[in-house]
Enzyme design. Structure first.
Site, PDB file in Angstrom:
ATOM      1  N   LEU A  17       0.817  -1.203   0.000  1.00  0.00           N
ATOM      2  CA  LEU A  17       0.000   0.000   0.000  1.00  0.00           C
ATOM      3  C   LEU A  17       0.853   1.256   0.000  1.00  0.00           C
ATOM      4  O   LEU A  17       0.556   2.225  -0.708  1.00  0.00           O
ATOM      5  CB  LEU A  17      -0.920  -0.007   1.219  1.00  0.00           C
ATOM      6  N   TYR A 155      -2.106  -4.352  17.729  1.00  0.00           N
ATOM      7  CA  TYR A 155      -2.462  -3.640  16.496  1.00  0.00           C
ATOM      8  C   TYR A 155      -3.723  -2.795  16.692  1.00  0.00           C
ATOM      9  O   TYR A 155      -3.791  -1.650  16.228  1.00  0.00           O
ATOM     10  CB  TYR A 155      -2.653  -4.669  15.389  1.00  0.00           C
ATOM     11  N   LYS A 159      -3.801   1.252  16.217  1.00  0.00           N
ATOM     12  CA  LYS A 159      -4.620   1.881  15.182  1.00  0.00           C
ATOM     13  C   LYS A 159      -5.733   2.745  15.781  1.00  0.00           C
ATOM     14  O   LYS A 159      -6.076   3.793  15.218  1.00  0.00           O
ATOM     15  CB  LYS A 159      -5.197   0.808  14.261  1.00  0.00           C
ATOM     16  N   THR A 189      -3.177  -7.000   0.632  1.00  0.00           N
ATOM     17  CA  THR A 189      -1.798  -6.718   1.019  1.00  0.00           C
ATOM     18  C   THR A 189      -1.177  -8.004   1.552  1.00  0.00           C
ATOM     19  O   THR A 189      -1.843  -9.039   1.665  1.00  0.00           O
ATOM     20  CB  THR A 189      -1.737  -5.650   2.126  1.00  0.00           C
TER      21      THR A 189
END
Length: 310
Positions: A17, A155, A159, A189
């Site tokens: 990305l 994570y 985020k 991804t």
């Protein structure tokens, strides 16, 4: 829309990305600082931009430290004379359930995603303010940070924290004309390639075939290129009035995520005692409890893959 004369930094842009973001910014006229921990991969990304007439340079370093953040800003200024755009994309995964997650698993993800975003934005915003540049800060979030996901304590925390910082920075930087927004991408991804649910979409993307409509439309799951247009738009002068937002994009879908708001508000004279909560909570609050995690519809039969053999 044109980004001619503008300079950008994209962290974690050697591949995936991040590379798509950098290439689209260059395609729209910006000069780009590529960042990756692997110098060879960073140099290859630079060449992919230069070979199509763009302007790019590389900084090979892991994000997280203030030194790397300043090196990225210095590279933009020394090579391109200025810095207008920052995209914080660098990230790593260390997935495991809570009771098996080590301190290192947690700290590594927080350091790259959360601290790396903070230090790089701090350095970039400081430069923009000092030089009276109405810059653009674009930070990459995740659906996991919005709704949670099994096995991703670190994570999810990182985020969610990034989106919280973006809202704060939108307030703090507004007077300087600097915008701060978060993008919530959903795309094929290396991270999503390991999820069996997305196998048919990832396989199609890898083979250069169009993804099935179920993924692109129903799930809003697409390619890296499907996300990069929003990066370029938010980096442009056209988006000067857009700040403090969390915007989801993927496949054929774009979404504006809401800010957290109360869904139930109740009052009781004298406050909420244990006895009062025992009596009233089930009906006043219990019937409106919010769900967690993403909910995916069943895959159509033609897109299902056989379960791996033990």
């Amino acid at each position: 829309m044109s980004l001619n004369g503008k300079a950008a930094i994209v962290t974690g842009s050697g591949r995936g990305l991040g590379l798509a973001y950098a290439q689209e910014l260059a395609r729209q006229g910006a000069s780009v600082v590529i960042n990756d921990i692997d110098a060879a991969i960073a140099d290859s990304a630079v060449e992919s931009i230069r070979s199509t007439g763009g302007n790019a340079t590389a900084v090979a370093a892991p994000v997280g430290s203030a030194d790397t953040a300043q090196a990225l800003v210095d590279a933009a200024v020394s090579h391109f004379g200025r810095l207008d755009i920052l995209v914080t994309n660098a990230g790593v995964l260390r997935d495991t359930v809570l009771w098996k997650m080590s301190d290192d698993d947690f700290d590594t993800v927080i350091d790259v995603h959360l601290r790396g975003t903070f230090t790089t934005v701090r350095a970039a915003a400081s430069y923009m303010r000092e030089n009276e540049i109405a810059g653009r800060i674009i930070c990459i979030g995740s659906p996991t940070g919005q709704r949670g996901n099994f096995g991703q304590t670190n994570y999810a925390a990182a985020k969610a924290g990034i989106v919280g910082m973006v809202r704060t920075w939108a307030l703090e930087l507004r007077r300087a004309g600097i915008t701060a927004n978060a993008i919530i991408p959903v795309a094929a991804t290396a991270m999503t390639a390991t999820v069996p649910y997305f196998a048919a979409a990832v396989e199609a993307d890898a083979a250069g075939r169009p993804m099935p409509d179920f993924f692109r439309h129903d799930l809003g799951f697409g390619t890296a290129a499907d996300v990069s247009g929003l990066i370029a738009y938010l980096a442009s002068d056209d988006a000067a009035g857009v700040t403090g937002q969390a915007i989801g994009i993927g496949g054929d879908r774009i979404q504006l995520w809401s800010h957290p708001e109360p869904v139930v508000t109740e009052y009781r004279d004298g406050g909420w005692t244990t006895a009062a909560l025992e009596e009233l909570f089930p009906t006043l609050i219990g019937e409106r409890l919010q769900d967690v995690g993403e909910k995916f519809p069943p895959l159509p039969a033609e897109l299902q893959r056989p379960a791996p053999q033990a």
